[in-house]
Design a protein around this motif. Sequence first.
Motif, PDB file in Angstrom:
ATOM      1  N   GLU A 290      -9.997   8.907   3.672  1.00 35.17           N
ATOM      2  CA  GLU A 290      -9.838   8.557   2.260  1.00 35.17           C
ATOM      3  C   GLU A 290     -11.209   8.826   1.628  1.00 35.17           C
ATOM      4  O   GLU A 290     -12.055   7.950   1.523  1.00 35.17           O
ATOM      5  CB  GLU A 290      -9.374   7.111   2.123  1.00 35.17           C
ATOM      6  N   GLN A 291     -11.379  10.087   1.214  1.00 32.09           N
ATOM      7  CA  GLN A 291     -12.711  10.595   0.916  1.00 32.09           C
ATOM      8  C   GLN A 291     -13.382   9.851  -0.232  1.00 32.09           C
ATOM      9  O   GLN A 291     -14.583   9.578  -0.183  1.00 32.09           O
ATOM     10  CB  GLN A 291     -12.620  12.088   0.616  1.00 32.09           C
ATOM     11  N   GLY A 292     -12.618   9.531  -1.263  1.00 31.53           N
ATOM     12  CA  GLY A 292     -13.197   8.862  -2.416  1.00 31.53           C
ATOM     13  C   GLY A 292     -13.589   7.428  -2.151  1.00 31.53           C
ATOM     14  O   GLY A 292     -14.443   6.870  -2.854  1.00 31.53           O
ATOM     15  N   ASP A 293     -12.984   6.803  -1.129  1.00 34.87           N
ATOM     16  CA  ASP A 293     -13.287   5.411  -0.788  1.00 34.87           C
ATOM     17  C   ASP A 293     -14.319   5.302   0.329  1.00 34.87           C
ATOM     18  O   ASP A 293     -14.798   4.195   0.615  1.00 34.87           O
ATOM     19  CB  ASP A 293     -12.009   4.681  -0.354  1.00 34.87           C
ATOM     20  N   GLY A 294     -14.623   6.410   0.988  1.00 35.50           N
ATOM     21  CA  GLY A 294     -15.541   6.362   2.118  1.00 35.50           C
ATOM     22  C   GLY A 294     -14.950   5.708   3.352  1.00 35.50           C
ATOM     23  O   GLY A 294     -15.680   5.231   4.224  1.00 35.50           O
TER      24      GLY A 294
ATOM     25  N   ARG B  34      -1.736  11.272  -3.273  1.00 36.41           N
ATOM     26  CA  ARG B  34      -2.304  10.198  -2.459  1.00 36.41           C
ATOM     27  C   ARG B  34      -1.277   9.693  -1.451  1.00 36.41           C
ATOM     28  O   ARG B  34      -1.038   8.498  -1.325  1.00 36.41           O
ATOM     29  CB  ARG B  34      -2.836   9.078  -3.351  1.00 36.41           C
ATOM     30  N   THR B  35      -0.700  10.645  -0.700  1.00 30.48           N
ATOM     31  CA  THR B  35       0.335  10.297   0.275  1.00 30.48           C
ATOM     32  C   THR B  35       0.113  11.020   1.598  1.00 30.48           C
ATOM     33  O   THR B  35      -0.473  12.102   1.646  1.00 30.48           O
ATOM     34  CB  THR B  35       1.742  10.683  -0.225  1.00 30.48           C
ATOM     35  N   LEU B  36       0.628  10.390   2.648  1.00 30.82           N
ATOM     36  CA  LEU B  36       0.812  11.013   3.958  1.00 30.82           C
ATOM     37  C   LEU B  36       2.313  11.096   4.198  1.00 30.82           C
ATOM     38  O   LEU B  36       3.018  10.096   4.057  1.00 30.82           O
ATOM     39  CB  LEU B  36       0.165  10.161   5.048  1.00 30.82           C
ATOM     40  N   GLN B  37       2.807  12.284   4.552  1.00 27.02           N
ATOM     41  CA  GLN B  37       4.230  12.455   4.847  1.00 27.02           C
ATOM     42  C   GLN B  37       4.413  12.860   6.309  1.00 27.02           C
ATOM     43  O   GLN B  37       3.653  13.670   6.846  1.00 27.02           O
ATOM     44  CB  GLN B  37       4.858  13.502   3.926  1.00 27.02           C
TER      45      GLN B  37
ATOM     46  N   THR C 270       7.017   8.405   4.199  1.00 25.19           N
ATOM     47  CA  THR C 270       5.865   8.618   3.323  1.00 25.19           C
ATOM     48  C   THR C 270       5.011   7.352   3.304  1.00 25.19           C
ATOM     49  O   THR C 270       5.534   6.240   3.264  1.00 25.19           O
ATOM     50  CB  THR C 270       6.325   8.959   1.896  1.00 25.19           C
ATOM     51  N   VAL C 271       3.689   7.545   3.319  1.00 21.40           N
ATOM     52  CA  VAL C 271       2.730   6.442   3.291  1.00 21.40           C
ATOM     53  C   VAL C 271       1.826   6.613   2.076  1.00 21.40           C
ATOM     54  O   VAL C 271       1.300   7.709   1.835  1.00 21.40           O
ATOM     55  CB  VAL C 271       1.863   6.436   4.573  1.00 21.40           C
ATOM     56  N   ALA C 272       1.630   5.547   1.294  1.00 17.18           N
ATOM     57  CA  ALA C 272       0.686   5.572   0.176  1.00 17.18           C
ATOM     58  C   ALA C 272      -0.731   5.391   0.705  1.00 17.18           C
ATOM     59  O   ALA C 272      -0.992   4.516   1.541  1.00 17.18           O
ATOM     60  CB  ALA C 272       1.023   4.468  -0.813  1.00 17.18           C
ATOM     61  N   LEU C 273      -1.657   6.232   0.222  1.00 16.04           N
ATOM     62  CA  LEU C 273      -3.027   6.224   0.711  1.00 16.04           C
ATOM     63  C   LEU C 273      -4.002   5.854  -0.394  1.00 16.04           C
ATOM     64  O   LEU C 273      -3.622   5.676  -1.552  1.00 16.04           O
ATOM     65  CB  LEU C 273      -3.382   7.606   1.265  1.00 16.04           C
ATOM     66  N   GLY C 274      -5.292   5.781  -0.020  1.00 14.47           N
ATOM     67  CA  GLY C 274      -6.344   5.440  -0.959  1.00 14.47           C
ATOM     68  C   GLY C 274      -6.800   6.630  -1.782  1.00 14.47           C
ATOM     69  O   GLY C 274      -6.080   7.621  -1.947  1.00 14.47           O
ATOM     70  N   LEU C 275      -8.049   6.567  -2.244  1.00 15.33           N
ATOM     71  CA  LEU C 275      -8.568   7.546  -3.189  1.00 15.33           C
ATOM     72  C   LEU C 275      -8.949   8.847  -2.488  1.00 15.33           C
ATOM     73  O   LEU C 275      -9.665   8.848  -1.498  1.00 15.33           O
ATOM     74  CB  LEU C 275      -9.792   6.960  -3.904  1.00 15.33           C
ATOM     75  N   GLN C 276      -8.432   9.954  -3.004  1.00 13.33           N
ATOM     76  CA  GLN C 276      -8.771  11.306  -2.569  1.00 13.33           C
ATOM     77  C   GLN C 276      -8.617  11.494  -1.062  1.00 13.33           C
ATOM     78  O   GLN C 276      -9.549  11.891  -0.362  1.00 13.33           O
ATOM     79  CB  GLN C 276     -10.204  11.660  -2.976  1.00 13.33           C
TER      80      GLN C 276
ATOM     81  N   VAL D  96     -11.793   5.568   6.587  1.00 10.94           N
ATOM     82  CA  VAL D  96     -10.803   6.223   7.430  1.00 10.94           C
ATOM     83  C   VAL D  96      -9.672   5.230   7.651  1.00 10.94           C
ATOM     84  O   VAL D  96      -9.908   4.088   8.062  1.00 10.94           O
ATOM     85  CB  VAL D  96     -11.402   6.668   8.773  1.00 10.94           C
ATOM     86  N   ALA D  97      -8.445   5.660   7.355  1.00 10.10           N
ATOM     87  CA  ALA D  97      -7.267   4.807   7.510  1.00 10.10           C
ATOM     88  C   ALA D  97      -6.598   5.099   8.843  1.00 10.10           C
ATOM     89  O   ALA D  97      -6.477   6.253   9.252  1.00 10.10           O
ATOM     90  CB  ALA D  97      -6.286   5.041   6.371  1.00 10.10           C
ATOM     91  N   ARG D  98      -6.138   4.041   9.521  1.00  9.83           N
ATOM     92  CA  ARG D  98      -5.387   4.155  10.774  1.00  9.83           C
ATOM     93  C   ARG D  98      -3.925   3.836  10.493  1.00  9.83           C
ATOM     94  O   ARG D  98      -3.604   2.751  10.010  1.00  9.83           O
ATOM     95  CB  ARG D  98      -5.949   3.185  11.816  1.00  9.83           C
ATOM     96  N   ILE D  99      -3.036   4.789  10.794  1.00  9.78           N
ATOM     97  CA  ILE D  99      -1.609   4.644  10.486  1.00  9.78           C
ATOM     98  C   ILE D  99      -0.814   4.668  11.787  1.00  9.78           C
ATOM     99  O   ILE D  99      -1.015   5.544  12.636  1.00  9.78           O
ATOM    100  CB  ILE D  99      -1.127   5.773   9.544  1.00  9.78           C
ATOM    101  N   ASP D 100       0.084   3.707  11.940  1.00  9.52           N
ATOM    102  CA  ASP D 100       0.968   3.663  13.095  1.00  9.52           C
ATOM    103  C   ASP D 100       1.990   4.795  12.967  1.00  9.52           C
ATOM    104  O   ASP D 100       2.723   4.848  11.977  1.00  9.52           O
ATOM    105  CB  ASP D 100       1.679   2.311  13.166  1.00  9.52           C
ATOM    106  N   PRO D 101       2.084   5.708  13.937  1.00  4.96           N
ATOM    107  CA  PRO D 101       2.985   6.859  13.782  1.00  4.96           C
ATOM    108  C   PRO D 101       4.464   6.504  13.845  1.00  4.96           C
ATOM    109  O   PRO D 101       5.296   7.283  13.388  1.00  4.96           O
ATOM    110  CB  PRO D 101       2.597   7.776  14.949  1.00  4.96           C
ATOM    111  N   ALA D 102       4.802   5.338  14.377  1.00  5.25           N
ATOM    112  CA  ALA D 102       6.204   4.926  14.464  1.00  5.25           C
ATOM    113  C   ALA D 102       6.645   4.164  13.229  1.00  5.25           C
ATOM    114  O   ALA D 102       7.683   4.463  12.628  1.00  5.25           O
ATOM    115  CB  ALA D 102       6.428   4.084  15.714  1.00  5.25           C
ATOM    116  N   THR D 103       5.846   3.179  12.816  1.00  8.19           N
ATOM    117  CA  THR D 103       6.243   2.326  11.687  1.00  8.19           C
ATOM    118  C   THR D 103       5.726   2.834  10.352  1.00  8.19           C
ATOM    119  O   THR D 103       6.186   2.390   9.301  1.00  8.19           O
ATOM    120  CB  THR D 103       5.715   0.896  11.894  1.00  8.19           C
ATOM    121  N   LEU D 104       4.735   3.728  10.384  1.00 10.81           N
ATOM    122  CA  LEU D 104       4.059   4.260   9.192  1.00 10.81           C
ATOM    123  C   LEU D 104       3.297   3.179   8.423  1.00 10.81           C
ATOM    124  O   LEU D 104       2.998   3.334   7.240  1.00 10.81           O
ATOM    125  CB  LEU D 104       5.047   4.991   8.267  1.00 10.81           C
TER     126      LEU D 104
END
Length: 311
Positions: free
Chosen positions: A216-220, A180-183, A195-201, A222-230
Amino acid sequence: MKRTIVTAALFAATTGCVTTGAPGPDAAPALVERELSVPGFADFLAVDGDTVWVTNDGRVEQWSREEKLASVTVPRPCGTMAVAAGSLWVANCPDANLYRIDTETATVEQMIATGIANPKGETNVVAGAGSVWVPSAASGEIARLDPETGAIVARIPVNPGTFFLAYGHDALWAVSSDARTLQKIDPDSNAVVGTVALGLQPGFLAAGEGAVWVQEQGDGTVARIDPATLAITDRVKVGETLAYGDIDVGGGMVWLRTTEDQVFAVIDPATMDVTARLGEPAGSGAIRYTPDGVWTSAHDNQTLSWWSRPD
């Protein structure tokens, strides 16, 4: 087959971290869907100029907006493909090889033993920073290839279960559904730099329109992540689940292929409003944006569709 589809409603933002939306007063512009019959299992897409490549049973095919142009035998093509250096790069699940296909002659040029992290098929091959990137081991590894020679120039350790990749904002982005991460991977150092902690699936992702976007497929959501600050700067609730589907960015919008409620939804990246929901539910499939229109696939219906504004 042509049919005109008018989106059901616009959706307005509500307060809170997760934007859920409520029906708005205006209808979005109509789009015309040109539906093409594609026997087999039309699934993942890669845009190549005015045409699109699609994975199918035992082959990949090139289609125009009217007809099939080429077919190349690949035992079991799996996951998203990349177009780079005049070639189509396709993961083949049974032998864990990467196939390199000449896009002009529609012939296999190379079969490269990269390893494939997820032989079940949900995976990404992407291009960026003058390279082709492949999730190459379920234990946590990404292979980086020189597209001119097909040589593997680096193997980058990442979290176990990393299958999903995107390139944008001068970085490679990698999602592990299990962890459950984005790297974030720096292409200059071939190293994970955040590394960013994400939601379900979490699953498919796209990088562009000012952010990194993760299903975040299990939560239904879409997460928006800042590419600079994460930092996760917002989430939008699209449906009960977003299992499998697909996501792309372009033209000032986020394009989300869904499996429930509609064929795809359109998200405004600034307001996080769902501004359009198009088509009747058609099961799982892929989506790719182009400046002239949008491609979608629906393998359960054995169709490929080209969506564009009316003439």
